[in-house]
Design an enzyme around this catalytic site. Structure first.
Site, PDB file in Angstrom:
ATOM      1  N   PHE A  18      41.512  27.793  22.615  1.00 59.33           N
ATOM      2  CA  PHE A  18      41.956  27.680  24.008  1.00 59.33           C
ATOM      3  C   PHE A  18      42.412  29.017  24.606  1.00 59.33           C
ATOM      4  O   PHE A  18      41.963  29.415  25.681  1.00 59.33           O
ATOM      5  CB  PHE A  18      43.088  26.646  24.063  1.00 59.33           C
ATOM      6  CG  PHE A  18      43.701  26.444  25.417  1.00 59.33           C
ATOM      7  CD1 PHE A  18      43.127  25.567  26.332  1.00 59.33           C
ATOM      8  CD2 PHE A  18      44.853  27.118  25.791  1.00 59.33           C
ATOM      9  CE1 PHE A  18      43.693  25.373  27.585  1.00 59.33           C
ATOM     10  CE2 PHE A  18      45.423  26.934  27.043  1.00 59.33           C
ATOM     11  CZ  PHE A  18      44.846  26.049  27.937  1.00 59.33           C
ATOM     12  N   LEU A  25      51.552  22.995  22.940  1.00 59.06           N
ATOM     13  CA  LEU A  25      50.779  24.122  22.400  1.00 59.06           C
ATOM     14  C   LEU A  25      50.033  23.759  21.109  1.00 59.06           C
ATOM     15  O   LEU A  25      50.657  23.407  20.099  1.00 59.06           O
ATOM     16  CB  LEU A  25      51.729  25.289  22.138  1.00 59.06           C
ATOM     17  CG  LEU A  25      52.271  25.936  23.433  1.00 59.06           C
ATOM     18  CD1 LEU A  25      53.638  26.573  23.188  1.00 59.06           C
ATOM     19  CD2 LEU A  25      51.284  26.961  23.978  1.00 59.06           C
ATOM     20  N   VAL A  26      48.719  23.860  21.162  1.00 54.99           N
ATOM     21  CA  VAL A  26      47.858  23.563  20.010  1.00 54.99           C
ATOM     22  C   VAL A  26      47.061  24.822  19.691  1.00 54.99           C
ATOM     23  O   VAL A  26      46.413  25.378  20.590  1.00 54.99           O
ATOM     24  CB  VAL A  26      46.845  22.442  20.348  1.00 54.99           C
ATOM     25  CG1 VAL A  26      46.152  21.951  19.087  1.00 54.99           C
ATOM     26  CG2 VAL A  26      47.497  21.293  21.106  1.00 54.99           C
ATOM     27  N   THR A  84      44.058  26.574  18.919  1.00 54.20           N
ATOM     28  CA  THR A  84      42.603  26.347  18.943  1.00 54.20           C
ATOM     29  C   THR A  84      41.981  27.611  19.536  1.00 54.20           C
ATOM     30  O   THR A  84      42.619  28.651  19.589  1.00 54.20           O
ATOM     31  CB  THR A  84      42.272  25.145  19.856  1.00 54.20           C
ATOM     32  OG1 THR A  84      42.697  25.500  21.191  1.00 54.20           O
ATOM     33  CG2 THR A  84      42.970  23.868  19.435  1.00 54.20           C
ATOM     34  N   TYR A  89      45.273  25.725  36.457  1.00 54.97           N
ATOM     35  CA  TYR A  89      45.065  24.954  35.223  1.00 54.97           C
ATOM     36  C   TYR A  89      46.003  23.738  35.220  1.00 54.97           C
ATOM     37  O   TYR A  89      45.573  22.606  34.950  1.00 54.97           O
ATOM     38  CB  TYR A  89      45.313  25.816  33.986  1.00 54.97           C
ATOM     39  CG  TYR A  89      45.221  25.010  32.705  1.00 54.97           C
ATOM     40  CD1 TYR A  89      43.999  24.537  32.239  1.00 54.97           C
ATOM     41  CD2 TYR A  89      46.375  24.671  31.980  1.00 54.97           C
ATOM     42  CE1 TYR A  89      43.906  23.772  31.090  1.00 54.97           C
ATOM     43  CE2 TYR A  89      46.295  23.905  30.818  1.00 54.97           C
ATOM     44  CZ  TYR A  89      45.068  23.453  30.381  1.00 54.97           C
ATOM     45  OH  TYR A  89      44.982  22.676  29.247  1.00 54.97           O
TER      46      TYR A  89
HETATM   47  P1  NDP Z   1      38.835  24.904  22.568  1.00 52.78           P
HETATM   48  O1  NDP Z   1      38.469  26.075  23.416  1.00 52.78           O
HETATM   49  O2  NDP Z   1      39.002  25.107  21.114  1.00 52.78           O
HETATM   50  O3  NDP Z   1      37.779  23.730  22.798  1.00 52.78           O
HETATM   51  C1  NDP Z   1      37.256  23.424  24.067  1.00 52.78           C
HETATM   52  C2  NDP Z   1      35.998  22.604  23.898  1.00 52.78           C
HETATM   53  O4  NDP Z   1      35.522  22.252  25.210  1.00 52.78           O
HETATM   54  C3  NDP Z   1      34.907  23.364  23.195  1.00 52.78           C
HETATM   55  O5  NDP Z   1      34.274  22.493  22.291  1.00 52.78           O
HETATM   56  C4  NDP Z   1      33.943  23.736  24.319  1.00 52.78           C
HETATM   57  O6  NDP Z   1      32.621  23.735  23.779  1.00 52.78           O
HETATM   58  C5  NDP Z   1      34.143  22.557  25.276  1.00 52.78           C
HETATM   59  N1  NDP Z   1      33.773  22.850  26.653  1.00 52.78           N
HETATM   60  C6  NDP Z   1      34.308  23.769  27.481  1.00 52.78           C
HETATM   61  N2  NDP Z   1      33.675  23.744  28.662  1.00 52.78           N
HETATM   62  C7  NDP Z   1      32.722  22.784  28.578  1.00 52.78           C
HETATM   63  C8  NDP Z   1      31.722  22.303  29.462  1.00 52.78           C
HETATM   64  N3  NDP Z   1      31.570  22.799  30.696  1.00 52.78           N
HETATM   65  N4  NDP Z   1      30.918  21.291  29.042  1.00 52.78           N
HETATM   66  C9  NDP Z   1      31.049  20.794  27.803  1.00 52.78           C
HETATM   67  N5  NDP Z   1      31.950  21.211  26.913  1.00 52.78           N
HETATM   68  C10 NDP Z   1      32.782  22.211  27.300  1.00 52.78           C
HETATM   69  O7  NDP Z   1      40.168  24.334  23.216  1.00 52.78           O
HETATM   70  P2  NDP Z   1      41.030  23.016  22.893  1.00 52.78           P
HETATM   71  O8  NDP Z   1      40.473  22.273  21.766  1.00 52.78           O
HETATM   72  O9  NDP Z   1      42.426  23.448  22.845  1.00 52.78           O
HETATM   73  O10 NDP Z   1      40.810  22.229  24.246  1.00 52.78           O
HETATM   74  C11 NDP Z   1      40.379  20.885  24.304  1.00 52.78           C
HETATM   75  C12 NDP Z   1      41.099  20.192  25.450  1.00 52.78           C
HETATM   76  O11 NDP Z   1      42.481  20.137  25.168  1.00 52.78           O
HETATM   77  C13 NDP Z   1      40.966  20.887  26.813  1.00 52.78           C
HETATM   78  O12 NDP Z   1      40.768  19.908  27.800  1.00 52.78           O
HETATM   79  C14 NDP Z   1      42.309  21.574  26.979  1.00 52.78           C
HETATM   80  O13 NDP Z   1      42.635  21.773  28.324  1.00 52.78           O
HETATM   81  C15 NDP Z   1      43.214  20.567  26.309  1.00 52.78           C
HETATM   82  N6  NDP Z   1      44.513  21.031  25.871  1.00 52.78           N
HETATM   83  C16 NDP Z   1      44.631  22.093  24.996  1.00 52.78           C
HETATM   84  C17 NDP Z   1      45.886  22.495  24.584  1.00 52.78           C
HETATM   85  C18 NDP Z   1      46.098  23.678  23.695  1.00 52.78           C
HETATM   86  O14 NDP Z   1      47.241  24.191  23.611  1.00 52.78           O
HETATM   87  N7  NDP Z   1      45.075  24.158  22.977  1.00 52.78           N
HETATM   88  C19 NDP Z   1      47.087  21.782  25.013  1.00 52.78           C
HETATM   89  C20 NDP Z   1      46.853  20.720  25.946  1.00 52.78           C
HETATM   90  C21 NDP Z   1      45.618  20.344  26.322  1.00 52.78           C
HETATM   91  P3  NDP Z   1      31.389  24.635  24.248  1.00 52.78           P
HETATM   92  O15 NDP Z   1      31.940  25.988  24.606  1.00 52.78           O
HETATM   93  O16 NDP Z   1      30.492  24.631  23.054  1.00 52.78           O
HETATM   94  O17 NDP Z   1      30.806  23.909  25.413  1.00 52.78           O
HETATM   95  C1  8X3 Z   2      47.397  23.822  27.105  1.00 52.60           C
HETATM   96  C2  8X3 Z   2      48.822  24.042  26.801  1.00 52.60           C
HETATM   97  O1  8X3 Z   2      50.901  25.147  27.716  1.00 52.60           O
HETATM   98  O2  8X3 Z   2      48.994  26.561  27.261  1.00 52.60           O
HETATM   99  O3  8X3 Z   2      47.240  22.790  28.016  1.00 52.60           O
HETATM  100  O4  8X3 Z   2      48.996  25.101  29.162  1.00 52.60           O
HETATM  101  S1  8X3 Z   2      49.441  25.266  27.795  1.00 52.60           S
END
Ligand code: NDP
Ligand code: 8X3
Length: 254
Positions: free
Chosen positions: A191, A186-187, A189, A154
């Site tokens: 995730f 860390l957010v 969601t 990741y």
């Molecule tokens: P969520 O799981 O809440 O949201 C992820 C979104 O991505 C969903 O809307 C999902 O929709 C979509 N998605 C996943 N795979 C696909 C695909 N193959 N095609 C289209 N859409 C896709 O997580 P986050 O909001 O936290 O994540 C959003 C971004 O932020 C990611 O890139 C993540 O790596 C990044 N991030 C998150 C952090 C955290 O701590 N939460 C910190 C740093 C970065 P659906 O399943 O409907 O397709």
């Molecule tokens: C998502 C944040 O620290 O869980 O990118 O990898 S962490």
């Protein structure tokens, strides 16, 4: 500069959905892509009635190059001149040490986080260049700067996103299109629920004992970057909860 149309990938939850709200709140129309059709449609309805904006949704798996191209071609004419692209779709699978990792998890992260972002960027950005304006916002991660135990693949995908953002700075220089890389810590969601394949207990623990970021906190950064005057480019943002020092050091109350 007020964005008039914003395209968001991964718009059904978390940061992507928070970006939809944040951009709608400043009057931007929306193009929302993700895989879950029902959620897309219900959120579109909510956003339209809450903010009085127009929303176009399409079911797009960013890993599917043909689907990305077809969704771009199918954009209704009023939505075609979008001025903000938020490359947000992404996910993590598992937290296993590299010697125990599974190829299935690795493929899914690499195909979504790196190749998916490339599919969308390659398909959409030429039209932004033709209009000589626009903002690309790539959602990378603190994990791309600092690794942590089990983060391996990741973290590598997010380091790749950061490197692609840096590449876009150079390749798009002189086109009028700017790129902003956002590295959130860390957010809270979906995730972790996705990372741990629906294990709510394990997912909840990630956000216990401190106040994590919300999707809105990250969306506010995206809005800030996209609304600067045309001569200003916010290239890079690192945003963490106050209690998070690095990717692996988080002050938690016991
Ligand atoms: P969520 O799981 O809440 O949201 C992820 C979104 O991505 C969903 O809307 C999902 O929709 C979509 N998605 C996943 N795979 C696909 C695909 N193959 N095609 C289209 N859409 C896709 O997580 P986050 O909001 O936290 O994540 C959003 C971004 O932020 C990611 O890139 C993540 O790596 C990044 N991030 C998150 C952090 C955290 O701590 N939460 C910190 C740093 C970065 P659906 O399943 O409907 O397709
Ligand atoms: C998502 C944040 O620290 O869980 O990118 O990898 S962490």
């Amino acid at each position: 500069m007020q964005p008039s149309i914003t395209l968001i990938t991964g718009a059904t939850s978390g940061i992507g959905l928070a970006c939809a709200d944040a951009f709608a709140a400043i009057g931007s129309h929306l193009i929302l892509w993700a895989r879950r059709r029902e959620r897309l449609e219900s959120e579109a309805q909510r956003l339209t009635s809450e903010y009085g904006i127009h929303v176009h949704v399409d079911t797009v798996d960013v890993r599917d190059r043909q689907a990305v191209e077809a969704a771009f071609t199918a954009l209704p004419a009023p939505f075609a001149p979008f001025d903000v692209l938020i490359n947000n779709a992404g996910l993590s699978r598992g937290l296993d040490p590299i010697q125990e990792g599974t190829y299935e998890n690795w493929d899914e992260m690499i195909d979504t986080n790196i190749k998916g972002l490339l599919n969308v960027t390659r398909t959409l950005v030429p039209s932004m260049i033709a209009r000589r304006r626009g903002t690309i916002i790539n959602i990378a991660s603190i994990a791309g700067r600092q690794h942590y135990r089990g983060g391996n693949v990741y973290a590598a995908t997010k380091a790749a996103v950061k490197m692609l953002s840096d590449s876009m700075q150079i390749d798009l220089n002189g086109t009028g299109v700017r790129t902003c890389n956002i590295d959130p810590g860390l957010v809270e969601t979906e995730f972790s629920l996705v990372r741990f394949r629906g294990d709510t207990g394990r997912a909840t623990t990630v956000y216990e004992g401190y106040t994590p970021l919300t999707g809105k906190d990250v969306a506010d950064c995206a809005v800030f970057a996209a609304t600067r005057p045309q001569h200003v480019s916010i290239q890079d943002i690192l945003i963490t909860p106050t209690d998070q020092a690095t990717a692996s050091i988080v002050h938690k109350q016991s």
